[in-house]
Design a protein around this motif. Sequence first.
Motif, PDB file in Angstrom:
ATOM      1  N   ARG A 120       0.816  -1.216   0.000  1.00  0.00           N
ATOM      2  CA  ARG A 120       0.000   0.000   0.000  1.00  0.00           C
ATOM      3  C   ARG A 120       0.851   1.269   0.000  1.00  0.00           C
ATOM      4  NH1 ARG A 120      -2.652  -2.907   4.224  1.00  0.00           N
ATOM      5  NH2 ARG A 120      -4.473  -4.038   3.441  1.00  0.00           N
ATOM      6  N   LYS A 121       2.042   1.182   0.585  1.00  0.00           N
ATOM      7  CA  LYS A 121       2.907   2.357   0.696  1.00  0.00           C
ATOM      8  C   LYS A 121       3.738   2.610  -0.559  1.00  0.00           C
ATOM      9  CE  LYS A 121       3.355   2.159   5.742  1.00  0.00           C
ATOM     10  NZ  LYS A 121       4.277   1.918   6.892  1.00  0.00           N
ATOM     11  N   LEU A 122       3.651   1.715  -1.553  1.00  0.00           N
ATOM     12  CA  LEU A 122       4.381   1.957  -2.799  1.00  0.00           C
ATOM     13  C   LEU A 122       3.847   3.224  -3.449  1.00  0.00           C
ATOM     14  CD1 LEU A 122       4.547  -1.673  -4.260  1.00  0.00           C
ATOM     15  CD2 LEU A 122       6.397  -0.388  -3.148  1.00  0.00           C
ATOM     16  N   SER A 123       4.740   4.136  -3.780  1.00  0.00           N
ATOM     17  CA  SER A 123       4.340   5.449  -4.282  1.00  0.00           C
ATOM     18  C   SER A 123       4.322   5.481  -5.808  1.00  0.00           C
ATOM     19  CB  SER A 123       5.301   6.517  -3.752  1.00  0.00           C
ATOM     20  OG  SER A 123       5.045   7.762  -4.351  1.00  0.00           O
ATOM     21  N   PHE A 124       3.336   6.198  -6.361  1.00  0.00           N
ATOM     22  CA  PHE A 124       3.310   6.411  -7.808  1.00  0.00           C
ATOM     23  C   PHE A 124       4.282   7.521  -8.212  1.00  0.00           C
ATOM     24  CE2 PHE A 124      -0.786   4.249  -7.327  1.00  0.00           C
ATOM     25  CZ  PHE A 124      -0.701   3.334  -8.367  1.00  0.00           C
ATOM     26  N   ASP A 125       4.970   8.076  -7.225  1.00  0.00           N
ATOM     27  CA  ASP A 125       6.002   9.077  -7.481  1.00  0.00           C
ATOM     28  C   ASP A 125       7.257   8.670  -6.700  1.00  0.00           C
ATOM     29  OD1 ASP A 125       7.347  11.324  -8.304  1.00  0.00           O
ATOM     30  OD2 ASP A 125       6.464  12.628  -6.764  1.00  0.00           O
ATOM     31  N   MET A 131      14.448   4.607  -7.222  1.00  0.00           N
ATOM     32  CA  MET A 131      14.675   4.352  -8.646  1.00  0.00           C
ATOM     33  C   MET A 131      16.108   3.897  -8.911  1.00  0.00           C
ATOM     34  SD  MET A 131      12.445   7.201 -10.709  1.00  0.00           S
ATOM     35  CE  MET A 131      13.127   8.644  -9.855  1.00  0.00           C
ATOM     36  N   GLU A 132      17.058   4.516  -8.219  1.00  0.00           N
ATOM     37  CA  GLU A 132      18.462   4.128  -8.405  1.00  0.00           C
ATOM     38  C   GLU A 132      18.706   2.713  -7.891  1.00  0.00           C
ATOM     39  OE1 GLU A 132      22.430   4.824  -9.678  1.00  0.00           O
ATOM     40  OE2 GLU A 132      20.522   5.797 -10.103  1.00  0.00           O
ATOM     41  N   GLU A 133      18.111   2.387  -6.747  1.00  0.00           N
ATOM     42  CA  GLU A 133      18.236   1.041  -6.188  1.00  0.00           C
ATOM     43  C   GLU A 133      17.647   0.003  -7.138  1.00  0.00           C
ATOM     44  OE1 GLU A 133      17.281  -0.931  -1.874  1.00  0.00           O
ATOM     45  OE2 GLU A 133      15.572  -0.134  -2.984  1.00  0.00           O
ATOM     46  N   HIS A 153      11.587  -3.336  -3.929  1.00  0.00           N
ATOM     47  CA  HIS A 153      10.445  -3.894  -4.646  1.00  0.00           C
ATOM     48  C   HIS A 153      10.543  -5.419  -4.745  1.00  0.00           C
ATOM     49  CE1 HIS A 153       6.893  -3.250  -7.023  1.00  0.00           C
ATOM     50  NE2 HIS A 153       7.368  -3.995  -7.998  1.00  0.00           N
ATOM     51  N   CYS A 154      11.732  -5.927  -5.024  1.00  0.00           N
ATOM     52  CA  CYS A 154      11.926  -7.376  -5.110  1.00  0.00           C
ATOM     53  C   CYS A 154      11.866  -8.037  -3.736  1.00  0.00           C
ATOM     54  CB  CYS A 154      13.268  -7.688  -5.777  1.00  0.00           C
ATOM     55  SG  CYS A 154      13.307  -7.314  -7.538  1.00  0.00           S
ATOM     56  N   ARG A 155      12.330  -7.334  -2.715  1.00  0.00           N
ATOM     57  CA  ARG A 155      12.255  -7.897  -1.363  1.00  0.00           C
ATOM     58  C   ARG A 155      10.800  -8.074  -0.927  1.00  0.00           C
ATOM     59  NH1 ARG A 155      16.461  -4.126  -0.420  1.00  0.00           N
ATOM     60  NH2 ARG A 155      15.060  -2.759   0.779  1.00  0.00           N
ATOM     61  N   ILE A 156       9.940  -7.154  -1.337  1.00  0.00           N
ATOM     62  CA  ILE A 156       8.513  -7.306  -1.050  1.00  0.00           C
ATOM     63  C   ILE A 156       7.967  -8.550  -1.742  1.00  0.00           C
ATOM     64  CG2 ILE A 156       6.227  -6.304  -1.447  1.00  0.00           C
ATOM     65  CD1 ILE A 156       7.486  -3.544  -1.064  1.00  0.00           C
ATOM     66  N   ALA A 157       8.373  -8.767  -2.994  1.00  0.00           N
ATOM     67  CA  ALA A 157       7.902  -9.938  -3.746  1.00  0.00           C
ATOM     68  C   ALA A 157       8.362 -11.237  -3.105  1.00  0.00           C
ATOM     69  CB  ALA A 157       8.398  -9.863  -5.193  1.00  0.00           C
ATOM     70  N   ALA A 218      -2.783  -7.414  -4.196  1.00  0.00           N
ATOM     71  CA  ALA A 218      -1.426  -6.968  -3.895  1.00  0.00           C
ATOM     72  C   ALA A 218      -0.479  -7.247  -5.060  1.00  0.00           C
ATOM     73  CB  ALA A 218      -0.920  -7.650  -2.623  1.00  0.00           C
ATOM     74  N   TRP A 219      -0.633  -8.438  -5.683  1.00  0.00           N
ATOM     75  CA  TRP A 219       0.210  -8.750  -6.839  1.00  0.00           C
ATOM     76  C   TRP A 219      -0.058  -7.781  -7.978  1.00  0.00           C
ATOM     77  CZ3 TRP A 219       4.536 -10.968  -6.807  1.00  0.00           C
ATOM     78  CH2 TRP A 219       4.810 -12.084  -6.006  1.00  0.00           C
ATOM     79  N   LYS A 220      -1.293  -7.373  -8.175  1.00  0.00           N
ATOM     80  CA  LYS A 220      -1.613  -6.420  -9.244  1.00  0.00           C
ATOM     81  C   LYS A 220      -0.957  -5.069  -8.973  1.00  0.00           C
ATOM     82  CE  LYS A 220      -6.045  -8.534 -10.531  1.00  0.00           C
ATOM     83  NZ  LYS A 220      -7.523  -8.363 -10.558  1.00  0.00           N
ATOM     84  N   MET A 221      -1.032  -4.622  -7.709  1.00  0.00           N
ATOM     85  CA  MET A 221      -0.395  -3.353  -7.347  1.00  0.00           C
ATOM     86  C   MET A 221       1.122  -3.453  -7.485  1.00  0.00           C
ATOM     87  SD  MET A 221      -2.592  -2.062  -4.024  1.00  0.00           S
ATOM     88  CE  MET A 221      -1.588  -0.579  -3.890  1.00  0.00           C
ATOM     89  N   TRP A 222       1.663  -4.601  -7.090  1.00  0.00           N
ATOM     90  CA  TRP A 222       3.113  -4.810  -7.203  1.00  0.00           C
ATOM     91  C   TRP A 222       3.546  -4.747  -8.660  1.00  0.00           C
ATOM     92  CZ3 TRP A 222       6.442  -8.175  -9.561  1.00  0.00           C
ATOM     93  CH2 TRP A 222       7.764  -8.221  -9.071  1.00  0.00           C
ATOM     94  N   ARG A 223       2.759  -5.372  -9.544  1.00  0.00           N
ATOM     95  CA  ARG A 223       3.095  -5.376 -10.968  1.00  0.00           C
ATOM     96  C   ARG A 223       3.046  -3.960 -11.548  1.00  0.00           C
ATOM     97  NH1 ARG A 223      -0.672  -7.865 -15.790  1.00  0.00           N
ATOM     98  NH2 ARG A 223       0.670  -7.295 -17.526  1.00  0.00           N
ATOM     99  N   LEU A 224       2.015  -3.205 -11.167  1.00  0.00           N
ATOM    100  CA  LEU A 224       1.903  -1.826 -11.651  1.00  0.00           C
ATOM    101  C   LEU A 224       3.112  -0.993 -11.233  1.00  0.00           C
ATOM    102  CD1 LEU A 224      -1.883  -1.039 -11.001  1.00  0.00           C
ATOM    103  CD2 LEU A 224      -0.735  -1.192 -13.236  1.00  0.00           C
ATOM    104  N   HIS A 225       3.556  -1.194  -9.990  1.00  0.00           N
ATOM    105  CA  HIS A 225       4.703  -0.415  -9.518  1.00  0.00           C
ATOM    106  C   HIS A 225       5.975  -0.835 -10.243  1.00  0.00           C
ATOM    107  CE1 HIS A 225       6.429   2.393  -6.668  1.00  0.00           C
ATOM    108  NE2 HIS A 225       7.412   1.541  -6.439  1.00  0.00           N
ATOM    109  N   LEU A 226       6.106  -2.127 -10.548  1.00  0.00           N
ATOM    110  CA  LEU A 226       7.265  -2.588 -11.310  1.00  0.00           C
ATOM    111  C   LEU A 226       7.271  -1.941 -12.692  1.00  0.00           C
ATOM    112  CD1 LEU A 226       9.716  -4.507 -11.610  1.00  0.00           C
ATOM    113  CD2 LEU A 226       8.124  -6.201 -12.533  1.00  0.00           C
TER     114      LEU A 226
END
Length: 264
Positions: A120-125, A131-133, A153-157, A218-226
Amino acid sequence: LTKSRTNVKDCWDDGWFDDFLGLACLYGSETQKNSIFERIIQDLEVIYTDDDLMRFPEFSNLAGLRTAIHMRITKIRGEGLGKKQMTLPATTADNEFVQIRSARYKCAAGEHAICMNSIRKLSFDPDSIEMEENRHCRLCKADWNQCGPICKHCRIAEVLQDLRPDSITIAVVTAIYAAARTPAGTSLLNANDSVHVVDRAKHFFDVLEAEEREKVGAWKMWRLHLSLLNDFDELVSCKQSIRLSQEGEDLSIYTEDQLNAIVQ
Protein backbone atom coordinates in the motif's frame (compact mmCIF):
# COMPACT_ATOMS: atom_id res chain seq x y z
CA LEU A 1 -11.02 -16.14 21.89
CA THR A 2 -9.91 -17.91 25.03
CA LYS A 3 -8.12 -15.88 27.68
CA SER A 4 -4.82 -17.52 26.70
CA ARG A 5 -5.13 -16.21 23.13
CA THR A 6 -5.72 -12.51 23.53
CA ASN A 7 -2.45 -11.48 21.83
CA VAL A 8 -3.52 -12.37 18.30
CA LYS A 9 -1.65 -10.84 15.35
CA ASP A 10 -3.33 -12.93 12.65
CA CYS A 11 -5.70 -15.87 12.23
CA TRP A 12 -3.02 -18.50 12.89
CA ASP A 13 -2.51 -17.10 16.39
CA ASP A 14 -6.08 -17.96 17.37
CA GLY A 15 -5.21 -21.65 17.80
CA TRP A 16 -8.76 -23.01 17.63
CA PHE A 17 -7.39 -26.32 16.26
CA ASP A 18 -5.10 -26.68 19.29
CA ASP A 19 -8.00 -25.94 21.65
CA PHE A 20 -10.21 -28.56 19.99
CA LEU A 21 -7.53 -31.26 20.01
CA GLY A 22 -6.65 -30.39 23.62
CA LEU A 23 -10.28 -30.72 24.70
CA ALA A 24 -10.55 -34.06 22.92
CA CYS A 25 -7.38 -35.39 24.56
CA LEU A 26 -8.34 -34.21 28.05
CA TYR A 27 -12.10 -34.69 28.22
CA GLY A 28 -13.14 -36.90 25.30
CA SER A 29 -14.31 -40.45 25.91
CA GLU A 30 -12.47 -43.22 24.11
CA THR A 31 -15.43 -43.50 21.73
CA GLN A 32 -15.34 -39.77 20.97
CA LYS A 33 -11.57 -39.71 20.53
CA ASN A 34 -11.64 -42.72 18.21
CA SER A 35 -14.47 -41.24 16.14
CA ILE A 36 -12.77 -37.85 15.81
CA PHE A 37 -9.40 -39.42 14.98
CA GLU A 38 -10.86 -41.75 12.36
CA ARG A 39 -12.68 -38.86 10.67
CA ILE A 40 -9.47 -36.82 10.48
CA ILE A 41 -7.45 -39.77 9.13
CA GLN A 42 -10.15 -40.40 6.53
CA ASP A 43 -9.72 -36.85 5.21
CA LEU A 44 -5.92 -37.00 5.24
CA GLU A 45 -5.19 -40.28 3.46
CA VAL A 46 -3.19 -38.59 0.68
CA ILE A 47 -1.07 -36.08 2.60
CA TYR A 48 1.97 -38.35 2.79
CA THR A 49 2.39 -38.56 -0.99
CA ASP A 50 4.09 -35.14 -1.14
CA ASP A 51 7.83 -34.46 -1.08
CA ASP A 52 9.80 -34.62 2.17
CA LEU A 53 10.31 -30.84 2.47
CA MET A 54 6.60 -30.18 2.90
CA ARG A 55 5.77 -33.52 4.53
CA PHE A 56 3.50 -33.39 7.57
CA PRO A 57 4.90 -35.15 10.68
CA GLU A 58 3.43 -38.60 11.21
CA PHE A 59 1.07 -39.20 14.14
CA SER A 60 -0.93 -42.11 15.53
CA ASN A 61 -3.44 -40.43 17.84
CA LEU A 62 -4.96 -37.03 18.63
CA ALA A 63 -2.17 -36.11 21.05
CA GLY A 64 0.35 -36.86 18.31
CA LEU A 65 -1.62 -34.76 15.83
CA ARG A 66 -1.70 -31.88 18.30
CA THR A 67 2.10 -32.04 18.65
CA ALA A 68 2.57 -32.42 14.89
CA ILE A 69 0.50 -29.37 13.98
CA HIS A 70 2.27 -27.36 16.70
CA MET A 71 5.61 -28.31 15.09
CA ARG A 72 4.23 -27.41 11.68
CA ILE A 73 2.98 -23.96 12.69
CA THR A 74 6.22 -23.25 14.59
CA LYS A 75 8.23 -23.98 11.44
CA ILE A 76 5.93 -21.83 9.30
CA ARG A 77 6.34 -19.00 11.81
CA GLY A 78 10.12 -19.44 11.88
CA GLU A 79 12.37 -20.70 9.09
CA GLY A 80 9.48 -21.61 6.81
CA LEU A 81 8.53 -24.77 4.92
CA GLY A 82 10.19 -25.75 1.66
CA LYS A 83 13.16 -24.24 -0.17
CA LYS A 84 13.73 -20.50 -0.38
CA GLN A 85 13.47 -19.29 -3.97
CA MET A 86 15.76 -16.52 -5.13
CA THR A 87 13.85 -16.03 -8.36
CA LEU A 88 11.43 -13.24 -9.02
CA PRO A 89 7.83 -14.17 -9.97
CA ALA A 90 7.53 -11.03 -12.02
CA THR A 91 8.13 -10.71 -15.73
CA THR A 92 9.21 -12.58 -18.84
CA ALA A 93 11.72 -11.23 -21.34
CA ASP A 94 8.96 -9.27 -23.10
CA ASN A 95 7.87 -7.73 -19.77
CA GLU A 96 4.77 -9.91 -19.39
CA PHE A 97 3.76 -10.68 -15.82
CA VAL A 98 4.05 -14.25 -14.56
CA GLN A 99 3.19 -15.23 -10.98
CA ILE A 100 5.14 -18.36 -10.09
CA ARG A 101 3.62 -20.64 -7.44
CA SER A 102 6.10 -20.64 -4.61
CA ALA A 103 7.22 -24.03 -3.28
CA ARG A 104 7.79 -22.38 0.09
CA TYR A 105 5.49 -21.18 2.87
CA LYS A 106 6.72 -18.78 5.51
CA CYS A 107 4.52 -16.43 7.52
CA ALA A 108 5.83 -14.95 10.74
CA ALA A 109 3.30 -13.52 13.18
CA GLY A 110 1.67 -10.49 11.57
CA GLU A 111 3.77 -10.82 8.39
CA HIS A 112 0.76 -10.82 6.07
CA ALA A 113 -0.37 -7.42 7.39
CA ILE A 114 3.19 -6.04 7.24
CA CYS A 115 3.56 -7.16 3.62
CA MET A 116 0.20 -5.72 2.60
CA ASN A 117 1.10 -2.40 4.23
CA SER A 118 4.38 -2.39 2.28
CA ILE A 119 2.40 -2.80 -0.95
CA ARG A 120 0.00 0.00 0.00
CA LYS A 121 2.91 2.36 0.70
CA LEU A 122 4.38 1.96 -2.80
CA SER A 123 4.34 5.45 -4.28
CA PHE A 124 3.31 6.41 -7.81
CA ASP A 125 6.00 9.08 -7.48
CA PRO A 126 9.07 7.07 -6.37
CA ASP A 127 12.04 9.07 -5.14
CA SER A 128 15.48 9.02 -6.71
CA ILE A 129 16.84 6.60 -4.10
CA GLU A 130 14.22 3.94 -4.89
CA MET A 131 14.68 4.35 -8.65
CA GLU A 132 18.46 4.13 -8.40
CA GLU A 133 18.24 1.04 -6.19
CA ASN A 134 15.83 -0.62 -8.60
CA ARG A 135 17.91 0.28 -11.63
CA HIS A 136 20.90 -1.68 -10.34
CA CYS A 137 18.99 -4.59 -8.74
CA ARG A 138 20.64 -7.91 -9.54
CA LEU A 139 17.29 -9.70 -9.42
CA CYS A 140 14.76 -7.76 -11.49
CA LYS A 141 17.45 -6.17 -13.70
CA ALA A 142 19.43 -9.37 -14.27
CA ASP A 143 18.70 -9.18 -18.02
CA TRP A 144 20.62 -5.91 -18.04
CA ASN A 145 23.59 -7.53 -16.26
CA GLN A 146 23.09 -5.50 -13.11
CA CYS A 147 24.72 -6.82 -9.94
CA GLY A 148 23.67 -4.39 -7.23
CA PRO A 149 21.76 -5.17 -4.00
CA ILE A 150 18.24 -6.58 -4.29
CA CYS A 151 15.85 -3.64 -4.42
CA LYS A 152 12.99 -2.98 -2.00
CA HIS A 153 10.44 -3.89 -4.65
CA CYS A 154 11.93 -7.38 -5.11
CA ARG A 155 12.25 -7.90 -1.36
CA ILE A 156 8.51 -7.31 -1.05
CA ALA A 157 7.90 -9.94 -3.75
CA GLU A 158 10.09 -12.46 -1.90
CA VAL A 159 7.83 -12.15 1.14
CA LEU A 160 4.59 -12.01 -0.86
CA GLN A 161 5.28 -15.17 -2.84
CA ASP A 162 5.87 -17.15 0.38
CA LEU A 163 2.64 -16.09 2.12
CA ARG A 164 0.33 -18.56 0.37
CA PRO A 165 -0.43 -21.41 2.82
CA ASP A 166 0.73 -24.83 1.67
CA SER A 167 -2.01 -27.26 0.71
CA ILE A 168 -1.01 -29.86 3.32
CA THR A 169 -1.37 -27.53 6.29
CA ILE A 170 -4.71 -26.32 4.96
CA ALA A 171 -5.84 -29.95 4.46
CA VAL A 172 -4.98 -30.77 8.08
CA VAL A 173 -6.81 -27.82 9.66
CA THR A 174 -9.76 -28.41 7.30
CA ALA A 175 -9.95 -32.04 8.47
CA ILE A 176 -9.88 -30.91 12.11
CA TYR A 177 -12.68 -28.41 11.39
CA ALA A 178 -14.76 -31.16 9.78
CA ALA A 179 -14.15 -33.44 12.78
CA ALA A 180 -15.25 -30.69 15.17
CA ARG A 181 -18.63 -30.57 13.40
CA THR A 182 -19.28 -34.33 13.58
CA PRO A 183 -21.68 -35.66 16.23
CA ALA A 184 -18.70 -36.72 18.36
CA GLY A 185 -17.05 -33.32 18.03
CA THR A 186 -20.23 -31.38 18.65
CA SER A 187 -21.06 -33.49 21.72
CA LEU A 188 -17.56 -32.93 23.13
CA LEU A 189 -17.70 -29.16 22.63
CA ASN A 190 -21.21 -28.85 24.07
CA ALA A 191 -20.26 -30.86 27.14
CA ASN A 192 -17.33 -28.53 27.83
CA ASP A 193 -19.09 -25.25 27.02
CA SER A 194 -16.72 -24.74 24.06
CA VAL A 195 -18.99 -24.36 21.03
CA HIS A 196 -17.10 -21.10 20.34
CA VAL A 197 -14.29 -23.24 18.90
CA VAL A 198 -16.35 -23.97 15.77
CA ASP A 199 -17.25 -20.29 15.40
CA ARG A 200 -13.58 -19.36 15.66
CA ALA A 201 -12.69 -22.01 13.09
CA LYS A 202 -15.24 -20.61 10.65
CA HIS A 203 -13.82 -17.13 11.18
CA PHE A 204 -10.31 -18.55 10.61
CA PHE A 205 -11.25 -19.87 7.16
CA ASP A 206 -13.12 -16.67 6.30
CA VAL A 207 -9.97 -14.70 7.08
CA LEU A 208 -7.81 -17.06 5.00
CA GLU A 209 -10.14 -16.62 2.04
CA ALA A 210 -10.10 -12.83 2.45
CA GLU A 211 -6.29 -12.87 2.64
CA GLU A 212 -6.11 -14.80 -0.62
CA ARG A 213 -8.25 -12.14 -2.32
CA GLU A 214 -6.09 -9.42 -0.78
CA LYS A 215 -2.94 -11.07 -2.12
CA VAL A 216 -4.39 -11.15 -5.64
CA GLY A 217 -4.88 -7.39 -5.42
CA ALA A 218 -1.43 -6.97 -3.90
CA TRP A 219 0.21 -8.75 -6.84
CA LYS A 220 -1.61 -6.42 -9.24
CA MET A 221 -0.40 -3.35 -7.35
CA TRP A 222 3.11 -4.81 -7.20
CA ARG A 223 3.10 -5.38 -10.97
CA LEU A 224 1.90 -1.83 -11.65
CA HIS A 225 4.70 -0.42 -9.52
CA LEU A 226 7.26 -2.59 -11.31
CA SER A 227 6.02 -1.26 -14.65
CA LEU A 228 6.28 2.28 -13.30
CA LEU A 229 9.89 1.73 -12.17
CA ASN A 230 10.76 0.19 -15.53
CA ASP A 231 9.22 3.15 -17.35
CA PHE A 232 11.25 5.59 -15.25
CA ASP A 233 14.37 3.54 -15.94
CA GLU A 234 13.74 3.67 -19.69
CA LEU A 235 13.13 7.41 -19.48
CA VAL A 236 16.46 7.96 -17.71
CA SER A 237 18.20 5.82 -20.33
CA CYS A 238 16.64 7.86 -23.14
CA LYS A 239 17.91 11.07 -21.57
CA GLN A 240 21.50 9.83 -21.48
CA SER A 241 23.66 11.19 -24.25
CA ILE A 242 25.18 8.74 -26.69
CA ARG A 243 28.61 9.42 -28.19
CA LEU A 244 31.23 7.77 -30.32
CA SER A 245 34.28 6.32 -28.64
CA GLN A 246 37.44 8.32 -29.10
CA GLU A 247 40.53 6.94 -30.77
CA GLY A 248 42.75 5.25 -28.18
CA GLU A 249 40.20 5.75 -25.41
CA ASP A 250 40.51 3.27 -22.50
CA LEU A 251 36.98 1.86 -22.26
CA SER A 252 37.86 -0.45 -19.37
CA ILE A 253 37.51 2.40 -16.89
CA TYR A 254 33.76 2.77 -17.53
CA THR A 255 30.88 0.99 -15.88
CA GLU A 256 28.43 -1.18 -17.81
CA ASP A 257 25.89 1.65 -17.83
CA GLN A 258 28.44 4.14 -19.12
CA LEU A 259 29.53 1.75 -21.88
CA ASN A 260 25.92 1.48 -23.03
CA ALA A 261 26.09 5.17 -23.93
CA ILE A 262 29.26 4.80 -26.02
CA VAL A 263 29.16 3.61 -29.64
CA GLN A 264 32.32 1.72 -30.38
